[in-house]
Design a protein around this motif. Structure first.
Motif, PDB file in Angstrom:
ATOM      1  N   GLY A 265       0.800  -1.220   0.000  1.00  0.00           N
ATOM      2  CA  GLY A 265       0.000   0.000   0.000  1.00  0.00           C
ATOM      3  C   GLY A 265       0.832   1.269   0.000  1.00  0.00           C
ATOM      4  O   GLY A 265       0.340   2.336   0.377  1.00  0.00           O
ATOM      5  N   ILE A 266       2.078   1.166  -0.431  1.00  0.00           N
ATOM      6  CA  ILE A 266       2.992   2.312  -0.438  1.00  0.00           C
ATOM      7  C   ILE A 266       3.075   2.869  -1.858  1.00  0.00           C
ATOM      8  O   ILE A 266       3.312   2.134  -2.822  1.00  0.00           O
ATOM      9  CB  ILE A 266       4.386   1.895   0.054  1.00  0.00           C
ATOM     10  CG1 ILE A 266       4.304   1.367   1.483  1.00  0.00           C
ATOM     11  CG2 ILE A 266       5.371   3.060  -0.032  1.00  0.00           C
ATOM     12  CD1 ILE A 266       5.607   0.752   1.981  1.00  0.00           C
ATOM     13  N   MET A 267       2.868   4.165  -1.993  1.00  0.00           N
ATOM     14  CA  MET A 267       2.982   4.810  -3.297  1.00  0.00           C
ATOM     15  C   MET A 267       4.443   4.835  -3.741  1.00  0.00           C
ATOM     16  O   MET A 267       5.348   5.029  -2.931  1.00  0.00           O
ATOM     17  CB  MET A 267       2.435   6.236  -3.250  1.00  0.00           C
ATOM     18  CG  MET A 267       0.937   6.331  -3.089  1.00  0.00           C
ATOM     19  SD  MET A 267       0.349   8.041  -3.084  1.00  0.00           S
ATOM     20  CE  MET A 267       0.917   8.593  -1.462  1.00  0.00           C
ATOM     21  N   VAL A 268       4.661   4.661  -5.040  1.00  0.00           N
ATOM     22  CA  VAL A 268       6.012   4.648  -5.609  1.00  0.00           C
ATOM     23  C   VAL A 268       6.153   5.825  -6.573  1.00  0.00           C
ATOM     24  O   VAL A 268       5.393   5.948  -7.542  1.00  0.00           O
ATOM     25  CB  VAL A 268       6.310   3.332  -6.339  1.00  0.00           C
ATOM     26  CG1 VAL A 268       7.717   3.373  -6.938  1.00  0.00           C
ATOM     27  CG2 VAL A 268       6.153   2.147  -5.399  1.00  0.00           C
ATOM     28  N   VAL A 269       7.127   6.673  -6.286  1.00  0.00           N
ATOM     29  CA  VAL A 269       7.458   7.820  -7.137  1.00  0.00           C
ATOM     30  C   VAL A 269       8.854   7.583  -7.695  1.00  0.00           C
ATOM     31  O   VAL A 269       9.795   7.304  -6.944  1.00  0.00           O
ATOM     32  CB  VAL A 269       7.431   9.137  -6.345  1.00  0.00           C
ATOM     33  CG1 VAL A 269       7.844  10.307  -7.241  1.00  0.00           C
ATOM     34  CG2 VAL A 269       6.056   9.369  -5.739  1.00  0.00           C
ATOM     35  N   VAL A 270       9.004   7.694  -9.002  1.00  0.00           N
ATOM     36  CA  VAL A 270      10.306   7.499  -9.638  1.00  0.00           C
ATOM     37  C   VAL A 270      10.797   8.824 -10.201  1.00  0.00           C
ATOM     38  O   VAL A 270      10.102   9.484 -10.987  1.00  0.00           O
ATOM     39  CB  VAL A 270      10.237   6.437 -10.749  1.00  0.00           C
ATOM     40  CG1 VAL A 270      11.547   6.389 -11.532  1.00  0.00           C
ATOM     41  CG2 VAL A 270       9.935   5.073 -10.139  1.00  0.00           C
ATOM     42  N   ASP A 271      11.998   9.207  -9.767  1.00  0.00           N
ATOM     43  CA  ASP A 271      12.662  10.384 -10.309  1.00  0.00           C
ATOM     44  C   ASP A 271      13.495   9.932 -11.501  1.00  0.00           C
ATOM     45  O   ASP A 271      14.588   9.407 -11.348  1.00  0.00           O
ATOM     46  CB  ASP A 271      13.548  11.021  -9.229  1.00  0.00           C
ATOM     47  CG  ASP A 271      14.283  12.262  -9.714  1.00  0.00           C
ATOM     48  OD1 ASP A 271      14.160  12.595 -10.909  1.00  0.00           O
ATOM     49  OD2 ASP A 271      14.990  12.893  -8.898  1.00  0.00           O
ATOM     50  N   GLY A 272      12.940  10.131 -12.673  1.00  0.00           N
ATOM     51  CA  GLY A 272      13.622   9.731 -13.905  1.00  0.00           C
ATOM     52  C   GLY A 272      14.240  10.907 -14.631  1.00  0.00           C
ATOM     53  O   GLY A 272      14.226  10.942 -15.871  1.00  0.00           O
ATOM     54  N   MET A 286       5.571   0.170 -16.204  1.00  0.00           N
ATOM     55  CA  MET A 286       6.471   0.270 -15.060  1.00  0.00           C
ATOM     56  C   MET A 286       5.748  -0.028 -13.750  1.00  0.00           C
ATOM     57  O   MET A 286       6.331  -0.550 -12.799  1.00  0.00           O
ATOM     58  CB  MET A 286       7.104   1.669 -15.012  1.00  0.00           C
ATOM     59  CG  MET A 286       8.215   1.812 -13.992  1.00  0.00           C
ATOM     60  SD  MET A 286       8.974   3.473 -13.999  1.00  0.00           S
ATOM     61  CE  MET A 286       9.907   3.402 -15.515  1.00  0.00           C
ATOM     62  N   GLY A 287       4.466   0.333 -13.674  1.00  0.00           N
ATOM     63  CA  GLY A 287       3.682   0.030 -12.486  1.00  0.00           C
ATOM     64  C   GLY A 287       3.821   1.026 -11.354  1.00  0.00           C
ATOM     65  O   GLY A 287       3.445   0.724 -10.220  1.00  0.00           O
ATOM     66  N   VAL A 288       4.331   2.225 -11.646  1.00  0.00           N
ATOM     67  CA  VAL A 288       4.532   3.219 -10.588  1.00  0.00           C
ATOM     68  C   VAL A 288       3.315   4.142 -10.485  1.00  0.00           C
ATOM     69  O   VAL A 288       2.476   4.205 -11.376  1.00  0.00           O
ATOM     70  CB  VAL A 288       5.796   4.059 -10.850  1.00  0.00           C
ATOM     71  CG1 VAL A 288       7.020   3.166 -10.877  1.00  0.00           C
ATOM     72  CG2 VAL A 288       5.685   4.848 -12.147  1.00  0.00           C
ATOM     73  N   ASP A 289       3.254   4.858  -9.362  1.00  0.00           N
ATOM     74  CA  ASP A 289       2.186   5.846  -9.184  1.00  0.00           C
ATOM     75  C   ASP A 289       2.508   7.146  -9.917  1.00  0.00           C
ATOM     76  O   ASP A 289       1.635   7.738 -10.558  1.00  0.00           O
ATOM     77  CB  ASP A 289       1.991   6.117  -7.692  1.00  0.00           C
ATOM     78  CG  ASP A 289       1.470   4.910  -6.947  1.00  0.00           C
ATOM     79  OD1 ASP A 289       0.245   4.718  -6.910  1.00  0.00           O
ATOM     80  OD2 ASP A 289       2.292   4.134  -6.412  1.00  0.00           O
ATOM     81  N   PHE A 290       3.771   7.560  -9.808  1.00  0.00           N
ATOM     82  CA  PHE A 290       4.198   8.812 -10.445  1.00  0.00           C
ATOM     83  C   PHE A 290       5.610   8.638 -10.992  1.00  0.00           C
ATOM     84  O   PHE A 290       6.407   7.853 -10.468  1.00  0.00           O
ATOM     85  CB  PHE A 290       4.195   9.982  -9.445  1.00  0.00           C
ATOM     86  CG  PHE A 290       2.861  10.278  -8.837  1.00  0.00           C
ATOM     87  CD1 PHE A 290       1.916  11.041  -9.518  1.00  0.00           C
ATOM     88  CD2 PHE A 290       2.547   9.806  -7.563  1.00  0.00           C
ATOM     89  CE1 PHE A 290       0.686  11.314  -8.950  1.00  0.00           C
ATOM     90  CE2 PHE A 290       1.321  10.083  -6.991  1.00  0.00           C
ATOM     91  CZ  PHE A 290       0.381  10.841  -7.684  1.00  0.00           C
TER      92      PHE A 290
END
Length: 468
Positions: A265-272, A286-290
Motif C-alpha cells: 500500500g505504499i505509493m512509488v514515485v520514480v525520479d527519472g 512500469m507500475g509506478v504511481d508517479f
C-alpha cells in the motif's frame, strides 16, 4: 556482441603533449575529416522534416587519427546488427564553445541548432499575436505536443503533463497529499539534493520523517530491496526512487521492487530526471504511481521541458506546483496553464525527439554507452582503481561517476579551478567522498575528450585536499 578498443599511437617528434593541447582551441581544427551529407528519413515519420548535416554511420571496422591531437589514435571494432553513429558525428550541429572540453551533458544538456531554430520559430509565432496564441490556440497546441511526446515514453497523453523540470514535478506530487504527524517517506542516499529538500520540508511541516537508506555505492536488486523493505513502517506512505542517480550515476534496479512496495500500500514515485534519451522508458508497464523526467538533458529539448506521469487513479488528486486558473478542472487543466510563461520549450520537444530518432534513436543511445565505456576504462585506469566492468565493453549508462579518494572540504574551489582550465565536469560530494562525473554524448563528444580531464586529475586532487 560488441567490443570497443582504443590504442595510443606511437608519439612522433614535435607532437603537442595532451596537457598543452587541452588549452588550445579544440574544435577550430577539425576533429576528423567530415564531408557534409543529408539524411533522408521515412516520409511517414515525424522526423521527416529534418535534413541533417555531417552525419556518418560507422562501418564494421574503422581506423582514423585525430588531426588536432595526433598522439591519440582510435581503433574501433564493432560486431553488431545495427551500427551506431561515430563519436562526434554531429559536433557542428551544436553551439558549444570550441575551446572547452564539455563532459557535463547530464546537468543541463545542449540544444542542437535544429531545435534552437524550432524554438525560435515558436517564439516568433507567439509574438505575431500573443493573445490569440496564448488565450485561444494554446490548449490545442499543448495537447498536440503531448500527443507527440507520450509515445516516446511508453504512455498516452492522458497520463502525461508537461512541467518545467523534474524538480517541479516532484514538488507537485508531494504537495498534492495531506501529510500527517508520524508519516514517513523513504528514499535512498543516492537521491538528488533538491528532491531531498522537498521531502524534508514537507515532513518537517507535518511532523513526519524522511528515512534514507544506504543500499551501498553499487546497489544490487537484493541490496536495494533489503534496505528499503527493512525501513518500511506502518505509516510509510511513499517511496521516492531514482531511476538513474545524479551524484553517483547508477541505474537503480527498481523494477523488481515496485510490486513489493505497491502490495504494502505504499505509493512509488520514480525520479527519472536522467532517463529520457538515455535509456528506454515504458511508463505504462512500469507500475509506478508517479514518474518525472527531464527532456532538456539527453533528449536535447530546450530547458524548461519536462514530463510528469501520473497513474490514472491519481488524476483527481494531483495538483500543479502553482495554483492557477486550471485548479480543480482536471489533470491537464491543472498543469497546462499555471500563469504566463514561455511555452516554446514544450512545443519544441517533439522536434527534439524527432532529431533524437533521426540520429539513430536506440543506436544513438548505444553509441553513448560505448563511448562511456571508454571514458570509464580510462578514468579507472588513471586513478588506479579496480574497474567494475570488463574493459572494452560498453557502460551501462551514458554517465560515469568515480570516487577521487579525497575529502569534500574544497569542492567549490576545485570546481572553479577545473572550469578555469576549460574542462566542464561536475565534482560531487557524496557520503563523505568527492566524486567526479563525466557524460558521454556521442553526437559531439570524442574519445579523447576524457584525456583533457585525466591530464588535470593529479593537480585537481591536490586542490581538493588543500584548496589551492
Amino acid at each position: 556482441m560488441e567490443t570497443v578498443g582504443w590504442q595510443r599511437a606511437r608519439p612522433t617528434t614535435g607532437q603537442t603533449p595532451m596537457c598543452e593541447a587541452m588549452n588550445t582551441s579544440r574544435r577550430k581544427s577539425p576533429r576528423m575529416q567530415r564531408s557534409p551529407q543529408r539524411i533522408h528519413v521515412d516520409p511517414n515519420s515525424a522526423s521527416s522534416c529534418l535534413l541533417l548535416e555531417s552525419v556518418h554511420y560507422l562501418p564494421h571496422r574503422v581506423e582514423y587519427v585525430h588531426t588536432h591531437r595526433p598522439q591519440w589514435q582510435r581503433t574501433t571494432s564493432l560486431i553488431m546488427h545495427h551500427k551506431p553513429p561515430l563519436p562526434g558525428f554531429a559536433v557542428r550541429d551544436f553551439s558549444l564553445a570550441e575551446d572547452w572540453t564539455f563532459l557535463n551533458h547530464g546537468s543541463y544538456g545542449a540544444i542542437p541548432r535544429s531545435v534552437q531554430q524550432e524554438q525560435e520559430r515558436w517564439r516568433q509565432e507567439l509574438e505575431r499575436q500573443p493573445v490569440d496564441f496564448l488565450a485561444r490556440r494554446w490548449p490545442g497546441l499543448v495537447a498536440e505536443a503531448r500527443g507527440q511526446v507520450a509515445p516516446h515514453l511508453g504512455t498516452t497523453s492522458d497520463c502525461m503533463a508537461f512541467v518545467p523540470n523534474a524538480t517541479a514535478g516532484i514538488q507537485a506530487i508531494i504537495r498534492s497529499f495531506s501529510w500527517q504527524r508520524g508519516d514517513s517517506i523513504l528514499t535512498t542516499n543516492h537521491r538528488y539534493d533538491a528532491v531531498h529538500r522537498i521531502l524534508q520540508f514537507a515532513m518537517r511541516r507535518a511532523g513526519g520523517q524522511v528515512i534514507e537508506v544506504d543500499p551501498s555505492a553499487n546497489p544490487t536488486p537484493d541490496s536495494l530491496r533489503t534496505a528499503l523493505l527493512a525501513a518500511c513502517r506502518p505509516h510509510t506512505r511513499m517511496v521516492v526512487l531514482d531511476e538513474i542517480t545524479s551524484p553517483t550515476a547508477r541505474r537503480l534496479p527498481i523494477k523488481p521492487l515496485i510490486e513489493d512496495l505497491r502490495d504494502r500500500g505504499i505509493m512509488v514515485v520514480v525520479d527519472g530526471a536522467h532517463a529520457p534519451g538515455q535509456i528506454d522508458v515504458a511508463l505504462d508497464t512500469m507500475g509506478v504511481d508517479f514518474w518525472v523526467g527531464n527532456l532538456h538533458k539527453w533528449v536535447c529539448a530546450p530547458r524548461g521541458a519536462a514530463v510528469l506521469y501520473a497513474a490514472p487513479q491519481h488524476h483527481d488528486v494531483i495538483r500543479a506546483p502553482i495554483t492557477s486558473h486550471g485548479h480543480g478542472l482536471g489533470f491537464h487543466a491543472e498543469f497546462d496553464w499555471t500563469g504566463t510563461f514561455d511555452p516554446s520549450p514544450w512545443l519544441s520537444a517533439p522536434r527534439a525527439l524527432a532529431q533524437h530518432e533521426a540520429w539513430g534513436g536506440a543506436e544513438l543511445r548505444t553509441a553513448h554507452r560505448q563511448l562511456a565505456g571508454h571514458f570509464r576504462d580510462r578514468l579507472y585506469d588513471a586513478l588506479d582503481l579496480p574497474n567494475p566492468a570488463v574493459p572494452g565493453t560498453p557502460h551501462t549508462l551514458a554517465m560515469i561517476a568515480v570516487p577521487l579518494g579525497v575529502p569534500t572540504t574544497h569542492v567549490p574551489a576545485a570546481q572553479h579551478w577545473l572550469a578555469a582550465h576549460k574542462v566542464e565536469a561536475p565534482i560531487i560530494p557524496w557520503q563523505g567522498q568527492t566524486w567526479i562525473r563525466a557524460s558521454a554524448f556521442s553526437a559531439y563528444n570524442m574519445p579523447d575528450d576524457i584525456e583533457a580531464l585525466i591530464a588535470l586529475l593529479p593537480k585537481l586532487r591536490n586542490v581538493l585536499r588543500d584548496g589551492t
